[in-house]
Design a protein around this motif. Structure first.
Motif, PDB file in Angstrom:
ATOM      1  N   ASN A 128       0.795  -1.297   0.060  1.00 18.46           N
ATOM      2  CA  ASN A 128       0.109   0.159   0.127  1.00 18.46           C
ATOM      3  C   ASN A 128       1.126   1.241   0.061  1.00 18.46           C
ATOM      4  OD1 ASN A 128      -2.404  -1.339  -0.134  1.00 18.46           O
ATOM      5  ND2 ASN A 128      -2.493  -1.647   2.287  1.00 18.46           N
ATOM      6  N   ALA A 129       2.188   1.210   0.760  1.00 17.63           N
ATOM      7  CA  ALA A 129       2.819   2.359   0.970  1.00 17.63           C
ATOM      8  C   ALA A 129       3.402   2.666  -0.372  1.00 17.63           C
ATOM      9  CB  ALA A 129       3.758   2.162   2.046  1.00 17.63           C
ATOM     10  N   LYS A 160       1.333   4.027  -3.251  1.00 15.36           N
ATOM     11  CA  LYS A 160       0.839   5.447  -2.953  1.00 15.36           C
ATOM     12  C   LYS A 160       2.247   6.165  -3.470  1.00 15.36           C
ATOM     13  CE  LYS A 160       0.660   8.954   0.683  1.00 15.36           C
ATOM     14  NZ  LYS A 160       0.521   8.847   2.324  1.00 15.36           N
ATOM     15  N   LEU A 161       3.389   5.725  -3.159  1.00 15.69           N
ATOM     16  CA  LEU A 161       4.396   6.582  -3.731  1.00 15.69           C
ATOM     17  C   LEU A 161       4.772   6.405  -5.123  1.00 15.69           C
ATOM     18  CD1 LEU A 161       6.937   5.946  -0.645  1.00 15.69           C
ATOM     19  CD2 LEU A 161       5.803   8.086  -1.255  1.00 15.69           C
ATOM     20  N   ASN A 203       2.456   5.786  -7.402  1.00  9.59           N
ATOM     21  CA  ASN A 203       1.729   6.840  -8.059  1.00  9.59           C
ATOM     22  C   ASN A 203       1.720   8.188  -7.799  1.00  9.59           C
ATOM     23  OD1 ASN A 203      -1.033   7.232  -9.508  1.00  9.59           O
ATOM     24  ND2 ASN A 203      -2.310   7.733  -7.435  1.00  9.59           N
ATOM     25  N   LYS A 204       2.499   8.705  -6.872  1.00 12.36           N
ATOM     26  CA  LYS A 204       2.568  10.103  -6.541  1.00 12.36           C
ATOM     27  C   LYS A 204       4.162  10.522  -7.300  1.00 12.36           C
ATOM     28  CE  LYS A 204       3.634  13.248  -2.797  1.00 12.36           C
ATOM     29  NZ  LYS A 204       3.698  13.679  -1.492  1.00 12.36           N
ATOM     30  N   THR A 249      10.945   6.817  -6.942  1.00 13.16           N
ATOM     31  CA  THR A 249      10.632   6.219  -5.878  1.00 13.16           C
ATOM     32  C   THR A 249      11.885   5.454  -5.238  1.00 13.16           C
ATOM     33  OG1 THR A 249       8.164   6.119  -6.076  1.00 13.16           O
ATOM     34  CG2 THR A 249       9.239   5.034  -4.208  1.00 13.16           C
ATOM     35  N   GLU A 288       8.322   6.038   4.551  1.00 12.79           N
ATOM     36  CA  GLU A 288       6.678   6.088   4.766  1.00 12.79           C
ATOM     37  C   GLU A 288       5.983   5.383   5.778  1.00 12.79           C
ATOM     38  OE1 GLU A 288       2.745   7.353   3.219  1.00 12.79           O
ATOM     39  OE2 GLU A 288       4.720   8.147   2.622  1.00 12.79           O
ATOM     40  N   ASP A 345      -4.693   3.772  -5.926  1.00 13.49           N
ATOM     41  CA  ASP A 345      -3.311   4.026  -6.285  1.00 13.49           C
ATOM     42  C   ASP A 345      -2.698   2.828  -6.880  1.00 13.49           C
ATOM     43  OD1 ASP A 345      -2.730   6.547  -5.039  1.00 13.49           O
ATOM     44  OD2 ASP A 345      -2.350   5.675  -3.071  1.00 13.49           O
TER      45      ASP A 345
END
Length: 206
Positions: A19-20, A23-24, A26-27, A33, A41, A106
């Protein structure tokens, strides 16, 4: 008694890492990353990640698999309650939007933006899940064609519509289920070259 607890904790940590990372990725994007970003994170050391995954590339594969399987689960659940061709088409589009804008969002976004970053072996491993989702779309669009609702080629329509749906979070910021249902009506009406009000009316009458 300690072993099941250790296994359970490891599984929970693995999910947390996925999950972390989603998120990263995707961001920031996969390439930008770092393993340190992911570790920070969730508050662990960089080296701890390699207890669960051999590499950042393996983490990417896990993220994309999570996005794909979550999306598949959402659409199968949604379609299990629907029967008419228009209702099922609407449910299919709505499921895709729910996956993009819900908890797996994400990972789902990463699955189409970073597919090219996967190794060929990883793509081959995920191909079966990808094909299951494709076949659901082709099945529903072919059924619309059979009922003389769809005038275009099912495969071409699938590709065009999924591309449009995947980029919709960029410009469609209202993510409540009610707003996503209305957006689904709009997407369906465009695909079938129908007035939105007519599509909704005919869908509700099925």
């Amino acid at each position: 008694m300690a072993r099941p607890k250790k296994t359970e904790n490891a599984a929970a940590r693995r999910d947390e890492l996925i999950n972390a990372s989603a998120k990263l990725f995707n961001k920031l994007g996969f390439q930008r990353t770092t393993v340190r970003n992911i570790a920070e994170e969730i508050g662990i050391t960089s080296g701890s990640i390699f207890y669960h995954f051999d590499s950042k590339e393996q983490l990417l594969e896990a993220v994309i698999e999570h996005g794909m399987t979550s999306g598949l689960s959402i659409v199968e659940k949604q379609l299990s309650k629907l029967t008419g061709p228009l209702s099922r088409f609407h449910g299919l589009v709505l499921s895709h939007l729910l996956a993009l804008n819900g908890p797996p969002g994400d990972a789902h976004n990463v699955s189409f933006r970073e597919w090219g970053s996967l190794s060929q072996k990883a793509r081959n491993r995920l191909r079966a899940v990808n094909e299951r989702y494709r076949n659901i779309w082709i099945g529903e669009l072919t059924n619309l064609k059979k009922h003389q609702r769809l005038k275009s080629d099912p495969e071409f329509c699938r590709r065009a519509l999924i591309a449009a749906l995947n980029w919709s979070p960029v410009w469609h910021k209202q993510t409540s289920k009610q707003h996503l249902e209305k957006a689904s009506d709009q997407f369906c009406a465009v695909a079938l070259n129908m007035n939105v009000a007519d599509f909704v009316d005919q869908r509700m009458k099925e």
